[in-house]
Design an enzyme around this catalytic site. Sequence first.
Site, short mmCIF file in Angstrom:
data_model
loop_
_atom_site.label_atom_id
_atom_site.label_comp_id
_atom_site.label_asym_id
_atom_site.label_seq_id
_atom_site.Cartn_x
_atom_site.Cartn_y
_atom_site.Cartn_z
N CYS A 84 60.49 41.45 41.82
CA CYS A 84 60.54 42.07 40.56
C CYS A 84 60.75 40.82 39.36
CB CYS A 84 61.85 42.93 40.56
SG CYS A 84 61.41 44.30 39.16
N HIS A 175 61.73 46.65 45.09
CA HIS A 175 62.76 45.92 45.40
C HIS A 175 62.93 46.43 46.73
CE1 HIS A 175 64.90 44.78 41.73
NE2 HIS A 175 64.01 45.66 41.23
N GLU A 177 64.44 45.05 49.11
CA GLU A 177 66.08 45.20 49.63
C GLU A 177 66.83 46.30 49.36
OE1 GLU A 177 64.62 43.72 46.95
OE2 GLU A 177 66.09 43.96 45.25
N1 GLN Z 1 62.58 44.13 33.66
C1 GLN Z 1 63.04 42.94 34.31
C2 GLN Z 1 62.37 41.78 33.66
O1 GLN Z 1 61.48 41.93 32.90
C3 GLN Z 1 62.71 43.04 35.73
C4 GLN Z 1 63.51 44.35 36.34
C5 GLN Z 1 64.05 43.97 37.87
O2 GLN Z 1 63.93 42.86 38.21
N2 GLN Z 1 64.25 45.10 38.38
O3 GLN Z 1 62.73 40.33 33.85
#
Ligand code: GLN
Length: 207
Positions: A84, A175, A177
């Site tokens: 992410c 995610h 994890e």
């Molecule tokens: N929206 C976050 C970003 O732009 C990422 C979200 C996340 O890591 N769950 O950094």
Amino acid sequence: MTENRSLPRIGVLAIQGDYAAHAAALADAGADPLEVRQPDQLKGLAGLILPGGESTTILKFLDKLNFFEILQEFCSVNPVFGTCAGAILLAREVRNPAQRSLGVLDAVVERNAYGRQVDSSILTAETALPGGPLEMVFIRAPRIVNTGSTVKVLAVRDGSPVLVRQGSVLAATFHPELSPDRRVHQLFVQIVNAAHSQKAHELEVRF
Ligand code: GLN
């Protein structure tokens, strides 16, 4: 955390985000995790995870700690796995809005790109990983809008890649994890072990 020398030592960037869940997942997947808060802790690591969180916040702290360039150097020669926000940090180009990134994954990533109603969601779908469908937890996820020819797509959602691999760089817009399934972390540990044997072999050939 106790040190275990027979397992690969893999760091988790522990500046902001859900690094503790990654450390637990790594331990389950057969690695010896280390939470990394300072540049000098990268020394001797066999690989590194960049966790989810808020990429802008992580970037701010990286700058404050004079960590960005050292991290970039580490990520360009060692196995890395970004989830992410971590995937956003690894990308070649970031949009919505544009921001600095490490540029070690040949991909263009658009932040917060899945719209409001599916802002955060759980999907279970087939991937290239053996063992059947995989649960994928998305939290304000980015969308990978473009990948280079050497990037392998291991899973997709709505036609966009959500799990990709380019050599020893692995990235997920979800995610892993946060799910009990450890296959994605196991894949990363395999990548780390393979890179380690490759390095050992190269040294043997040289000397
Ligand atoms: N929206 C976050 C970003 O732009 C990422 C979200 C996340 O890591 N769950 O950094």
